[in-house]
Structure formats: structure tokens, C-alpha cells
Write an enzyme that holds these catalytic residues in place. Structure first.
Site, short mmCIF file in Angstrom:
data_model
loop_
_atom_site.label_atom_id
_atom_site.label_comp_id
_atom_site.label_asym_id
_atom_site.label_seq_id
_atom_site.Cartn_x
_atom_site.Cartn_y
_atom_site.Cartn_z
N GLU A 47 0.70 -1.16 -0.06
CA GLU A 47 0.15 0.01 0.06
C GLU A 47 0.81 1.26 -0.21
OE1 GLU A 47 -2.93 0.03 3.35
OE2 GLU A 47 -3.70 -2.04 2.54
N GLU A 60 -5.34 -8.65 0.88
CA GLU A 60 -5.81 -8.30 1.90
C GLU A 60 -7.34 -7.98 1.92
OE1 GLU A 60 -4.41 -4.88 4.41
OE2 GLU A 60 -2.18 -5.60 3.91
O1 IFM Z 1 -4.10 -2.99 9.07
C1 IFM Z 1 -3.80 -2.44 7.80
C2 IFM Z 1 -2.83 -3.11 6.95
O2 IFM Z 1 -1.51 -2.99 7.73
C3 IFM Z 1 -2.91 -2.44 5.73
N1 IFM Z 1 -3.95 -2.61 5.02
C4 IFM Z 1 -5.33 -2.07 5.87
C5 IFM Z 1 -5.40 -2.74 7.19
C6 IFM Z 1 -6.56 -2.19 7.94
O3 IFM Z 1 -6.60 -0.87 8.18
#
Ligand code: IFM
Length: 448
Positions: A160, A351
Site C-alpha cells: 500500500e 488483504e
Molecule cells: O491494518 C491495515 C494493514 O496494515 C494495511 N491494510 C489495511 C489494514 C486495515 O486498516
């Protein structure tokens, strides 16, 4: 079609703790958390889930899920405490043990090289807005690949980069907490350059490695009153700034004025085509409106889109505990759009998950998180729909294995399939853990 691979994900600073163990140097998150008012509950990741000491407990939990992959991140300051120079072999030993423990149980280790814990010394030298940080990242990636590459096939470089660049250097709500819009665009470019250099370094050590980048992409939806220029700008900062250079070797036209000061000859040619796969972290769609003076932006900071025409985020209900709109159709939409954009590049959902308050208990006292189960079920079904429609999605990795340190929110927002006692760090699987294990085992939609 191959069945969808199922896995779980975590990241180093959010779970490991042990921030001074075995020669680890300080990271920007250690520094940021120590500043007053940066983390909602005043906490930090110094102990977190204590996963540095509980490696075997965590691997047993992953094995109990029956999943095929575990996505974790490697803490750069454990490997090079000041971000460059000599390698701290004790730090590498920890990930070496983790990789072996996973492989011995038939679980694919899936490391991310950068999930936000930049060595503080590199921030002191300018951080991601400085070009040198990208070069240092390339060196670091080579060191890690040289040690783990005989057993690790799939690698992610950055997690990210939007958050690092725009929450960290524009909105200032993530480490290092800077509010410098121009620096954010410089950081974005250097994160992409670092990805390309990191991929080259991993490939130099492990020619067969597949190296990707993980992006938090989102469909950007316009409310009736939205300014089309604002919608296009937000889409460019969230999605196009990464995908356009990776696919076409150029930045979106609206952003070129802000990125061009730092782009050097050859950079974009290095970035173009540099992802062997792309990870999509999907949580919520974005709804953009004009709002009025009294409208409160919910769930996102508009300051993270520097130079955008005025706009507000207007997430609809239902929302998770983060204030993020729940809409699984956005998952199908973002996967199909990304697949079209990237043509033949494979995708992974690296994710997806939800923070909920976890108040409900089963008779034996465990968390009965039916809201999280419904979220996961709907989003997994949405991934299957995207696959049926042709998106080449290989894996789905649920965020997260454990309740953990949720950055500026501290420990108040819980995403885990497993609850972690804040005092003892004992782990207790939630109802969603059993549900996800069954879904991973059967590989097909669950009917309850
Ligand atoms: O916890 C975070 C993660 O580190 C990166 N993506 C989003 C998740 C939730 O906010």
C-alpha cells in the site's frame, strides 16, 4: 480454473513487538507513536501480539486454519538497523525460522519486504521523498532474497504505497507524520522506483522469483452532486498513480505536474512492466460528493489527496468499525477493472477483512463475530464472481490472522480471526476462524 488459494495476512510492526531485540534498529513507527496525540489510544507496537516470541503459536494457528499461504512482512530495521550497510543476521534468523516452520506444515511463505516500518535513520536522511531511499530499498531486498530465496517463490515489495506516501507525508496521520504535499508525490514516485529496484534485486538473487506489489485500490463512485474533476483526481491518486506507470510507463496527466520534479530519465521505463503479479487490498468503495460546510468526512482524510478540487467522502451504511462502507460489489468491480488494466498480469487479493467491535460472545466466552463472517463470505463470493468473469485472481488472503496494532487507531479496532488478550497476549480463535477454516477446506461457498 485452478481453485482459489486461501491464506491469512499480518505485518511486522502490527504483531511482532520486540522492538529492541536482536539488534533491531528504531523505525519511523516507533518514533511516531512516541509523539503525543498520534495514536488514538496512546499505544504503540513495542509488544503488540508478541509474535517475535510466539512464532510457534502463530504458525500453529495458521496450520489450524488449513490455509495454503501466510503473508507476513519483514521488518527492514531488523535486517539493517539503520537502513543501509551491514546485515544483522539475527534479524534474518527470525524470518528464516518462520519460513521453515511454515514450509514444514505445507504453508507457502509469502513475504512483503516493506509494510511501513522504515528505519528511522533513513527518514532522518529524507525518507521516501529522497531518491536514495529507493536505492537503499533495492540493496535491502537483495540481502533478504539472498537468505530466503532458496525457499520463497513469491515476493511482494511494497504494501500500500498510497498509505506511505499520502497518509505519511501529506495527511500526516501515519508515520513519519509530515504534512508536505509535494513530498508526498516525491515519495510515491520513489516507492514505485524502489519496487522496481527491489524486484531486480530479488530476481538477481532468485531468477525464478515472482515479484509483485500490493496496492490498496478502490472503485471511486460519484454522488449526484460530485465535481467530476474531484472524482477523477481521487481516482488518479488512489489507483492511477500506481497502475498507469506499471502498465504504460507514465503518470496520469492530472498528476504529472506533481511527480515530474523527481522523475529521472529511465525511471518510468524501469517501473513499466515491473510487476509479475499485483496484490489488491480491498476494503471499501469510495463515494465522492461535494457535501456542504457541515458534512464531516468519514473514514478517510481528504488531506491525503493533495491538490484535489474540494470534495468529501460520503460512505453509506452499513459501515465497519473503521467507518468504512461495506460493499462487496466493490470487490468484484475493482478486480475486474484491475484485470482489464493489467491485461495478463495475475492478481491476488492480498488483504480483505473488517474491524468490528466483537461484543457478542458464545456460551463458552469466545467472540461470536457473525458480522465478520458475513463480510468475509460476501467478499469471497465477490472474488469468485470476478474469477468467473475472467479476472485472473490466484489467492485470497484474509486480513488478519490476529487482532493487532491498527496504526493510528491503536488496538481499538479489531480485524483478527483470532482475539489477542491485551495483557497476556493469549490467542483465542473467534467464530470467524472456524468459518474461514471450513471455507478454505471446502473451497466453495458456505451455506449458513
Ligand atoms: O491494518 C491495515 C494493514 O496494515 C494495511 N491494510 C489495511 C489494514 C486495515 O486498516
Amino acid at each position: 480454473m485452478e481453485p482459489l488459494g486461501h491464506g491469512v495476512a499480518t505485518s511486522s510492526y502490527q504483531i511482532e513487538g520486540a522492538v529492541t531485540a536482536d539488534g533491531r534498529g528504531p523505525s519511523i513507527w516507533d518514533t511516531f507513536c512516541a509523539l503525543p496525540g498520534t495514536v488514538a489510544d496512546g499505544t504503540n507496537g513495542s509488544i503488540a501480539c508478541n509474535s517475535y516470541s510466539r512464532l510457534d503459536d502463530d504458525v500453529a494457528l495458521i496450520e489450524g486454519l488449513g490455509v495454503s499461504a501466510y503473508r507476513f512482512s519483514i521488518a527492514w530495521p531488523r535486517i539493517q538497523p539503520t537502513g543501509s550497510g551491514a546485515v544483522e543476521s539475527r534479524g534474518l534468523d527470525y524470518y528464516d525460522r518462520l519460513v521453515d516452520a511454515l514450509l514444514s506444515r505445507g504453508i507457502r511463505p509469502f513475504p512483503t519486504l516493506y509494510h511501513w516500518d522504515l528505519p528511522q535513520a533513513l527518514e532522518d536522511a529524507g525518507g521516501w521523498p529522497a531518491r536514495d531511499t529507493a536505492l537503499r530499498f533495492g540493496d535491502y531486498a537483495g540481502h533478504v532474497a539472498a537468505r530466503l530465496g532458496d525457499r520463497v517463490a513469491s515476493w511482494a515489495t511494497m504494501n500500500e504505497p498510497w498509505c506511505t506516501a499520502f497518509l505519511g507525508y501529506a495527511a500526516g496521520i501515519h508515520a513519519p507524520g509530515r504534512r508536505e504535499p509535494d513530498a508526498a508525490y516525491a515519495a510515491a514516485h520513489h516507492l514505485l522506483l524502489g519496487h522496481a529496484l527491489g524486484r531486480d534485486a530479488v530476481r538477481a538473487a532468485v531468477p525464478a522469483a515472482e515479484v509483485g506489489i500490493v496496492l490498496n485500490l478502490a472503485p471511486v463512485r460519484a454522488e449526484d452532486d460530485a465535481d467530476p474533476a474531484a472524482v477523477a483526481f481521487v481516482d488518479a491518486v488512489q489507483n492511477g498513480i500506481w497502475l498507469d506507470p506499471l502498465v504504460d510507463g507514465r503518470y496520469p496527466d492530472v498528476l504529472a505536474p506533481y511527480t515530474s520534479p523527481v522523475v529521472q530519465d529511465g525511471d518510468l521505463a524501469a517501473v513499466q512492466g515491473s510487476a509479475d503479479w499485483v496484490g489488491v487490498n480491498y476494503y471499501t468503495p469510495f463515494r465522492i460528493g461535494r457535501g456542504d460546510a457541515g458534512t464531516r468526512a468519514v473514514g478517510q482524510a481528504t488531506a491525503a489527496y493533495p491538490y484535489a478540487p474540494p470534495f468529501v467522502f460520503l460512505p453509506r451504511r452499513p459501515r465497519t468499525d473503521m467507518g468504512w462502507e461495506v460493499d462487496a460489489t466493490g470487490m468484484t468491480e475493482v478486480l475486474l477493472a484491475t484485470a482489464r488494466r493489467l491485461r495478463d498480469v495475475p492478481l491476488r487479493v492480498t488483504e480483505n477483512g473488517a474491524a468490528f467491535a466483537d461484543g457478542q460472545r458464545t456460551a463458552d466466552g469466545r467472540v461470536d463475530d457473525q458480522d465478520r463472517i458475513a463480510f468475509l463470505r460476501d467478499h469471497l463470493d465477490a472474488v469468485e464472481q470476478a474469477r468467473q468473469a475472467g479476472a485472473p485472481v490466484l489467492d485470497y488472503l484474509a486480513w488478519s490472522l490476529l487482532d493487532n496494532f491498527e496504526w493510528a487507531e491503536g488496538y481499538r479496532k479489531t480485524f483478527g480471526l483470532v482475539a489477542v488478550d491485551p495483557h497476556t497476549r493469549d490467542r483465542t480463535p473467534k467464530a470467524s476462524y472456524a468459518w474461514y477454516a471450513e471455507r478454505a477446506r471446502s473451497g466453495r461457498p458456505h451455506t449458513d
